[in-house]
Design an enzyme around this catalytic site. Structure first.
Site, PDB file in Angstrom:
ATOM      1  N   ASN A 210      11.897  36.633   0.145  1.00  0.00           N
ATOM      2  CA  ASN A 210      10.883  35.703   0.646  1.00  0.00           C
ATOM      3  C   ASN A 210       9.982  35.304  -0.504  1.00  0.00           C
ATOM      4  OD1 ASN A 210       8.500  37.606   0.510  1.00  0.00           O
ATOM      5  ND2 ASN A 210       9.851  38.774   1.869  1.00  0.00           N
ATOM      6  N   ASP A 279      12.597  42.229   7.147  1.00  0.00           N
ATOM      7  CA  ASP A 279      12.863  42.919   8.419  1.00  0.00           C
ATOM      8  C   ASP A 279      14.348  43.225   8.591  1.00  0.00           C
ATOM      9  OD1 ASP A 279      10.319  40.901   9.847  1.00  0.00           O
ATOM     10  OD2 ASP A 279      10.263  43.061   9.467  1.00  0.00           O
ATOM     11  N   LYS A 289      31.611  38.750  -5.565  1.00  0.00           N
ATOM     12  CA  LYS A 289      30.908  37.540  -5.147  1.00  0.00           C
ATOM     13  C   LYS A 289      31.671  36.851  -4.013  1.00  0.00           C
ATOM     14  CE  LYS A 289      29.488  32.979  -6.834  1.00  0.00           C
ATOM     15  NZ  LYS A 289      29.694  31.984  -7.914  1.00  0.00           N
ATOM     16  N   ASP A 306      10.958  49.842   9.680  1.00  0.00           N
ATOM     17  CA  ASP A 306       9.603  49.277   9.706  1.00  0.00           C
ATOM     18  C   ASP A 306       8.687  50.342   9.104  1.00  0.00           C
ATOM     19  OD1 ASP A 306       7.591  47.412  12.090  1.00  0.00           O
ATOM     20  OD2 ASP A 306       7.011  48.480  10.237  1.00  0.00           O
ATOM     21  N   ILE A 307       8.397  50.196   7.835  1.00  0.00           N
ATOM     22  CA  ILE A 307       7.668  51.231   7.086  1.00  0.00           C
ATOM     23  C   ILE A 307       6.303  51.477   7.715  1.00  0.00           C
ATOM     24  CG2 ILE A 307       6.733  51.874   4.828  1.00  0.00           C
ATOM     25  CD1 ILE A 307       8.787  49.856   3.605  1.00  0.00           C
ATOM     26  N   PHE A 324      -0.937  44.234   7.141  1.00  0.00           N
ATOM     27  CA  PHE A 324      -1.137  42.785   7.060  1.00  0.00           C
ATOM     28  C   PHE A 324      -0.308  42.144   8.163  1.00  0.00           C
ATOM     29  CE2 PHE A 324      -3.304  41.004   3.245  1.00  0.00           C
ATOM     30  CZ  PHE A 324      -3.756  42.188   2.696  1.00  0.00           C
ATOM     31  N   LYS A 338      -0.144  44.036  16.577  1.00  0.00           N
ATOM     32  CA  LYS A 338       0.329  44.911  15.479  1.00  0.00           C
ATOM     33  C   LYS A 338      -0.653  46.065  15.266  1.00  0.00           C
ATOM     34  CE  LYS A 338       3.181  41.386  13.347  1.00  0.00           C
ATOM     35  NZ  LYS A 338       3.312  40.291  12.346  1.00  0.00           N
TER      36      LYS A 338
HETATM   37  O1  PMT Z   1       2.244  38.353  -2.313  1.00  0.00           O
HETATM   38  P1  PMT Z   1       1.499  37.058  -2.155  1.00  0.00           P
HETATM   39  O2  PMT Z   1       2.255  35.881  -2.691  1.00  0.00           O
HETATM   40  O3  PMT Z   1       0.097  37.152  -2.666  1.00  0.00           O
HETATM   41  O4  PMT Z   1       1.405  36.759  -0.552  1.00  0.00           O
HETATM   42  C1  PMT Z   1       0.601  37.650   0.185  1.00  0.00           C
HETATM   43  C2  PMT Z   1       1.273  37.927   1.543  1.00  0.00           C
HETATM   44  C3  PMT Z   1       1.278  36.636   2.337  1.00  0.00           C
HETATM   45  C4  PMT Z   1       2.651  38.460   1.353  1.00  0.00           C
HETATM   46  C5  PMT Z   1       0.376  38.982   2.243  1.00  0.00           C
HETATM   47  O5  PMT Z   1      -0.939  38.482   2.371  1.00  0.00           O
HETATM   48  C6  PMT Z   1       0.952  39.342   3.585  1.00  0.00           C
HETATM   49  O6  PMT Z   1       0.709  38.695   4.576  1.00  0.00           O
HETATM   50  N1  PMT Z   1       1.734  40.445   3.589  1.00  0.00           N
HETATM   51  C7  PMT Z   1       2.438  40.893   4.786  1.00  0.00           C
HETATM   52  C8  PMT Z   1       3.682  40.079   4.959  1.00  0.00           C
HETATM   53  C9  PMT Z   1       4.491  40.592   6.118  1.00  0.00           C
HETATM   54  O7  PMT Z   1       5.552  41.132   6.007  1.00  0.00           O
HETATM   55  O8  PMT Z   1       3.778  40.474   7.296  1.00  0.00           O
HETATM   56  P2  PMT Z   1       4.507  40.827   8.699  1.00  0.00           P
HETATM   57  O9  PMT Z   1       3.593  40.321   9.746  1.00  0.00           O
HETATM   58  O10 PMT Z   1       5.946  40.390   8.726  1.00  0.00           O
HETATM   59  O11 PMT Z   1       4.531  42.441   8.657  1.00  0.00           O
HETATM   60  C10 PMT Z   1       3.458  43.155   9.255  1.00  0.00           C
HETATM   61  C11 PMT Z   1       3.170  44.404   8.464  1.00  0.00           C
HETATM   62  O12 PMT Z   1       4.279  45.295   8.548  1.00  0.00           O
HETATM   63  C12 PMT Z   1       2.909  44.190   6.976  1.00  0.00           C
HETATM   64  O13 PMT Z   1       1.860  45.053   6.577  1.00  0.00           O
HETATM   65  C13 PMT Z   1       4.203  44.620   6.310  1.00  0.00           C
HETATM   66  O14 PMT Z   1       3.970  45.179   5.015  1.00  0.00           O
HETATM   67  C14 PMT Z   1       4.704  45.677   7.257  1.00  0.00           C
HETATM   68  N2  PMT Z   1       6.156  45.815   7.316  1.00  0.00           N
HETATM   69  C15 PMT Z   1       6.908  44.793   7.785  1.00  0.00           C
HETATM   70  C16 PMT Z   1       8.272  44.961   7.849  1.00  0.00           C
HETATM   71  C17 PMT Z   1       8.859  46.194   7.464  1.00  0.00           C
HETATM   72  N3  PMT Z   1      10.176  46.395   7.535  1.00  0.00           N
HETATM   73  N4  PMT Z   1       8.074  47.194   7.026  1.00  0.00           N
HETATM   74  C18 PMT Z   1       6.722  47.020   6.935  1.00  0.00           C
HETATM   75  O15 PMT Z   1       6.010  47.923   6.528  1.00  0.00           O
END
Ligand code: PMT
Length: 400
Positions: A210, A279, A289, A306-307, A324, A338
């Site tokens: 991403n 995810d 390839k 999902d950490i 976040f 969340k």
């Molecule tokens: O890195 P930049 O370019 O500065 O951009 C910043 C950002 C937009 C990446 C950042 O501000 C941000 O929003 N990060 C979270 C992105 C994300 O995965 O959000 P989410 O809503 O999909 O996930 C929710 C939370 O679960 C996040 O804290 C994520 O770290 C966590 N997660 C998600 C999936 C996963 N498999 N494991 C996780 O821990």
């Protein structure tokens, strides 16, 4: 807004070939809207002219303790009274020795001796001079006075030798200055931050990922370090250099990030998950390839761990857990969901469709939601946003 904006900095420049770097530092400080007043020693002027510093700083340059201009007459006392920090860069062995002795026979030495504001010293000299017991003793003496030393770097020196003694990088000096203007309210905290994307391989050439640049997570790490925390940063593939003083663990996939986080989570006081963790990953990573074919390509994807959710389910007492939420709609509802479902203390919601928020931009505009309150921040730099997040973390821990 930079943490240096509006800060009044007296920059003392001494007679080293590295004086030209002080000119570059002046430009960088002015670019961050700091107010810079330069004090030059006589020897420094042999390397860089007062006119250069006057042009770069936009302020008169002070050189002579016995000048008859109104500014000069009491400059050695007034300069530090009207400043927030005194930065001596480069600081030669001679200047360091004179400061250690409390000498005041030049304007710069008198300004430092009279200063009751933080003093930052950036040594620069030949390796043998730096490593001489006399210089080492003098530097220790300055530290005992409470001066902040930004250690010189290692590399090719002006004299052609390679070794210790290079003027520190601007980033290291900037970090020191910023740390002086920040509260020391994270001292003693162990914090872990994740940043950047993950990459989920499809074949030896292709991967799913991403647009995360890591800037938000790196800003959280830098600001935590300045505020005294011990910082571990688990970073996916990003093009950012390690923030000074931060332990950085570089990973690629979600599985690697999970391992790095889970291994360290038990020893952490605060964990902030700013990374954009994939995810899903391809069910199979092909050994060779994948060849193009007319029928197109179907991918089977499987879920990654999902950490954040795992951390919330297995959290140890005393942990403050911050997630976040990267949302494009229903921001607050999704953020609250969340916060609840992942057992978080704070969720940071940011919009990912805006051109000045979210992925790969210097700024962000977030909504902070915890169990007691919800706050919408204005559009700020990611460093300023990070400081607000730390302010909220400190408040949560104080009321825990
Ligand atoms: O890195 P930049 O370019 O500065 O951009 C910043 C950002 C937009 C990446 C950042 O501000 C941000 O929003 N990060 C979270 C992105 C994300 O995965 O959000 P989410 O809503 O999909 O996930 C929710 C939370 O679960 C996040 O804290 C994520 O770290 C966590 N997660 C998600 C999936 C996963 N498999 N494991 C996780 O821990």
């Amino acid at each position: 807004m930079s943490g240096l904006q509006g800060k009044r900095i007296v920059l003392g420049v001494t007679g080293s070939i590295a004086a030209f770097k002080a000119a570059e530092w002046t430009r960088s400080l002015v670019k961050e809207e700091a107010v810079v007043t330069v004090v030059l020693t006589e020897a420094a002027e042999r390397f860089v002219s007062a006119l250069t510093f006057a042009a770069l700083s936009g302020n008169p340059v002070h050189r002579d303790m016995f000048g008859d201009s109104p500014e000069a007459i009491m400059a050695h006392l007034n300069l530090s009274r009207e400043a927030d920090v005194l930065l001596v860069a480069p600081a030669t062995a001679q200047t360091i020795a004179a400061l250690a002795q409390g000498a005041a026979d030049s304007l710069l030495l008198a300004v430092v001796l009279a200063a009751r504001i933080p003093v930052v010293i950036c040594p620069a000299m030949n390796s043998n001079m730096l490593l001489h017991p006399a210089t080492q003793r003098n530097i220790r003496c300055l530290e005992e006075y409470g001066y902040h030393i930004v250690q010189p770097g290692t590399g090719e020196l002006a004299c052609g030798e390679v070794g210790d003694g290079r003027l520190a990088d601007w980033e290291a000096a900037r970090e020191k200055l910023l740390s002086l203007f920040q509260p020391d309210d994270l001292r003693g905290y162990r914090v872990l931050i994740t940043a950047g994307p993950t990459r989920e391989p499809l074949d030896p050439v292709r991967f799913l990922s991403n647009r995360s640049s890591g800037k938000m997570g790196f800003a959280l790490a830098s600001t935590a370090r300045r505020r005294g925390a011990g910082v571990t940063l688990v970073a996916g593939p990003v093009h950012l250099t390690d923030p000074p003083g931060v332990e950085v663990i570089r990973v690629t996939t979600a599985a690697e990030m999970a391992r790095a986080v889970f291994d360290r989570a038990p020893e952490m006081d605060v964990i902030i998950k700013a990374a954009a963790v994939a995810d899903f990953k391809p069910q199979v990573c092909e050994e060779h390839k994948i060849k193009k074919s007319e029928e197109g390509l179907r991918l089977e994807l499987v879920k990654n761990v999902d950490i954040l959710k795992e951390l919330g389910q297995n959290r140890h007492p005393g942990l403050t857990l911050v997630g976040f939420a990267a949302e494009s709609r229903r921001h607050v509802e999704e953020g609250r969901r969340k916060l609840r479902e992942k057992n978080l203390d704070l969720i940071v919601i940011n919009d990912i469709l805006g051109s000045t928020t979210g992925f790969d931009v210097e700024t962000n505009q977030v909504i902070l939601i915890d169990k007691q309150s919800s706050t919408t921040l204005p559009l700020l730099s990611k460093e300023a946003t990070a400081d607000h997040i730390w302010d909220r973390v400190v408040a949560i821990r104080q009321h825990a």
